[in-house]
Write an enzyme that holds these catalytic residues in place. Structure first.
Site, PDB file in Angstrom:
ATOM      1  N   ASP A 158      -9.530   8.814  20.876  1.00 54.20           N
ATOM      2  CA  ASP A 158     -10.496   9.025  22.154  1.00 54.20           C
ATOM      3  C   ASP A 158     -10.790   7.669  22.814  1.00 54.20           C
ATOM      4  O   ASP A 158     -10.980   7.945  23.529  1.00 54.20           O
ATOM      5  CB  ASP A 158     -11.633   9.611  21.436  1.00 54.20           C
ATOM      6  CG  ASP A 158     -11.134  11.437  21.145  1.00 54.20           C
ATOM      7  OD1 ASP A 158     -11.488  12.273  20.352  1.00 54.20           O
ATOM      8  OD2 ASP A 158      -9.133  12.064  21.499  1.00 54.20           O
ATOM      9  N   HIS A 174     -11.537  -5.220   6.807  1.00 53.98           N
ATOM     10  CA  HIS A 174     -12.230  -6.503   6.520  1.00 53.98           C
ATOM     11  C   HIS A 174     -12.850  -7.447   7.727  1.00 53.98           C
ATOM     12  O   HIS A 174     -12.454  -8.309   7.983  1.00 53.98           O
ATOM     13  CB  HIS A 174     -11.730  -7.524   5.582  1.00 53.98           C
ATOM     14  CG  HIS A 174     -11.073  -6.481   4.605  1.00 53.98           C
ATOM     15  ND1 HIS A 174     -11.654  -6.765   3.044  1.00 53.98           N
ATOM     16  CD2 HIS A 174      -9.903  -6.135   4.082  1.00 53.98           C
ATOM     17  CE1 HIS A 174     -10.900  -6.310   2.305  1.00 53.98           C
ATOM     18  NE2 HIS A 174      -9.243  -5.586   2.929  1.00 53.98           N
ATOM     19  N   ASP A 179      -3.929  -7.712  -1.474  1.00 52.19           N
ATOM     20  CA  ASP A 179      -4.112  -6.462  -2.244  1.00 52.19           C
ATOM     21  C   ASP A 179      -3.780  -6.050  -2.881  1.00 52.19           C
ATOM     22  O   ASP A 179      -3.554  -5.626  -4.354  1.00 52.19           O
ATOM     23  CB  ASP A 179      -5.117  -4.748  -1.240  1.00 52.19           C
ATOM     24  CG  ASP A 179      -6.048  -5.075  -0.775  1.00 52.19           C
ATOM     25  OD1 ASP A 179      -6.401  -5.302   0.057  1.00 52.19           O
ATOM     26  OD2 ASP A 179      -6.989  -5.600  -1.952  1.00 52.19           O
ATOM     27  N   GLU A 219      -0.538  -1.423  -0.979  1.00 49.09           N
ATOM     28  CA  GLU A 219      -0.368  -2.500  -1.377  1.00 49.09           C
ATOM     29  C   GLU A 219      -1.529  -2.467  -2.612  1.00 49.09           C
ATOM     30  O   GLU A 219      -2.257  -2.198  -2.633  1.00 49.09           O
ATOM     31  CB  GLU A 219      -1.837  -3.367  -0.014  1.00 49.09           C
ATOM     32  CG  GLU A 219      -3.058  -1.789   0.610  1.00 49.09           C
ATOM     33  CD  GLU A 219      -3.554  -2.372   1.592  1.00 49.09           C
ATOM     34  OE1 GLU A 219      -3.976  -3.705   1.975  1.00 49.09           O
ATOM     35  OE2 GLU A 219      -4.090  -1.420   1.966  1.00 49.09           O
ATOM     36  N   ARG A 266      -6.776  -1.314  12.812  1.00 49.21           N
ATOM     37  CA  ARG A 266      -6.966  -1.063  11.069  1.00 49.21           C
ATOM     38  C   ARG A 266      -8.560  -0.977  11.319  1.00 49.21           C
ATOM     39  O   ARG A 266      -9.033  -1.132  11.242  1.00 49.21           O
ATOM     40  CB  ARG A 266      -6.607  -1.969  10.273  1.00 49.21           C
ATOM     41  CG  ARG A 266      -6.664  -2.057   9.032  1.00 49.21           C
ATOM     42  CD  ARG A 266      -6.228  -2.540   7.856  1.00 49.21           C
ATOM     43  NE  ARG A 266      -7.440  -4.440   7.910  1.00 49.21           N
ATOM     44  CZ  ARG A 266      -6.504  -4.837   6.874  1.00 49.21           C
ATOM     45  NH1 ARG A 266      -6.033  -4.995   5.954  1.00 49.21           N
ATOM     46  NH2 ARG A 266      -7.697  -5.540   7.358  1.00 49.21           N
TER      47      ARG A 266
HETATM   48  O1  LIG Z   1      -3.706  -7.427   1.393  1.00 49.41           O
HETATM   49  C1  LIG Z   1      -4.155  -7.493   2.172  1.00 49.41           C
HETATM   50  O2  LIG Z   1      -3.514  -9.567   2.538  1.00 49.41           O
HETATM   51  C2  LIG Z   1      -3.975  -7.202   3.449  1.00 49.41           C
HETATM   52  O3  LIG Z   1      -4.054  -5.954   3.635  1.00 49.41           O
HETATM   53  C3  LIG Z   1      -4.708  -8.172   4.602  1.00 49.41           C
HETATM   54  C4  LIG Z   1      -6.038  -9.251   4.459  1.00 49.41           C
HETATM   55  O4  LIG Z   1      -6.568  -7.822   3.988  1.00 49.41           O
HETATM   56  C5  LIG Z   1      -6.413  -9.646   5.872  1.00 49.41           C
HETATM   57  O5  LIG Z   1      -7.537  -9.561   5.465  1.00 49.41           O
HETATM   58  C6  LIG Z   1      -6.113 -10.988   5.921  1.00 49.41           C
HETATM   59  O6  LIG Z   1      -6.792 -11.348   4.679  1.00 49.41           O
END
Ligand SMILES: O=C(O)C(=O)C[C@H](O)[C@@H](O)CO
Length: 255
Positions: free
Chosen positions: A88, A48, A178, A152, A74
């Site tokens: 790598d 993100h 999520d 998630e 991530r």
């Molecule tokens: O589901 C979530 O919450 C995450 O995995 C963290 C978010 O992706 C991160 O961008 C914080 O909002």
């Protein structure tokens, strides 16, 4: 030259709380500032965030002066090729998003292992081996690689115990945004039903012999999750600090 020690991996396996911060600004300068702040880890997000491999390499360089703060990257997806490229480049700790099954968790681990234990592609002299200067890199690299997987989704929640039991999974991170969305609480990471569920998930991950992680910018929730047994806890984000801090400063000089 030895394989670089993964102090984050060693700390969570020893049960030592690791306090972290999310970094989505895709900037080596902001990462360098944050790396000197006293956190145990920084999450360098490429899911993100408009953050790509070349920028992540610059962020890894920017953190080298602060070894007490460890980088965790991530990737945008649980993909062998993407993970290989980050490996790598010298990434030693991963947070793999949207892992729903034990097979997907095992695939993430295998992506970080050379044959016969996995399918990581062979590079003769990459940054990971310090361009061939780490003599036993191929034999020992896995010892200092940390694989964290994210639960998630509803399916991931259903498969929590199986995922937590997968060999090579060093930690199980709960994605509150999520997960709450998947359970009908879009934007409701702080809803009591979600908070109670996350506390139970943290306890279940611990009972499975694994280590739980979470992200929350709410101090009270962070302390609740730590009390429930969370071992690696992100307590905010660079974007949140910059947005809220700049707004607060502007308000001080507004009539
Ligand atoms: O589901 C979530 O919450 C995450 O995995 C963290 C978010 O992706 C991160 O961008 C914080 O909002």
């Amino acid at each position: 030259m030895d394989v670089p020690a993964n102090t984050f991996k060693r700390a969570i396996h020893a049960g030592r709380q690791q306090i972290g911060l999310w970094s989505s600004l895709a900037s080596h300068l902001s990462v360098e500032i944050l790396a000197g702040s006293g956190f145990d880890w920084l999450l360098l997000d490429t899911e993100h965030s408009p953050n790509e491999l070349p920028q992540v390499v610059n962020q890894l360089h920017a953190m080298m002066e602060y070894p007490a703060t460890q980088p965790i990257v991530r990737p945008p997806v649980n993909d062998t090729v993407i993970i290989k490229r980050f490996l790598d480049a010298g990434v030693q700790s991963f947070l793999i998003p949207m892992v729903d099954t034990d097979d997907q968790a095992a695939a993430a681990v295998a992506a970080t292992r050379y044959p016969p234990h996995g399918m990581r592609g062979f590079a003769s002299a990459s940054r990971a081996s310090r361009f061939g200067r780490v003599k036993d890199y191929y034999a020992r690299a896995h010892e200092e690689i940390c694989v964290l997987v994210q639960i998630e989704s509803r399916l991931g929640l259903d498969n929590l115990d199986a995922i937590a039991a997968v060999p090579g999974v060093d930690g199980v991170f709960i994605g509150p945004g999520d997960l709450s969305a998947a359970l009908g609480h879009l934007g409701g990471q702080g809803d009591e039903a979600i908070v109670a569920l996350i506390e139970d998930m943290i306890r279940r991950i611990g009972k499975a012999g694994n280590r739980a992680g979470i992200l929350t910018g709410d101090e009270a929730l962070a302390r609740r999750y730590i009390a429930a047994g969370c071992v690696f806890t992100a307590v905010g984000s660079d974007t949140g600090i910059l947005a809220r801090g700049s707004e607060a400063l502007a308000r001080k000089f507004r009539a």
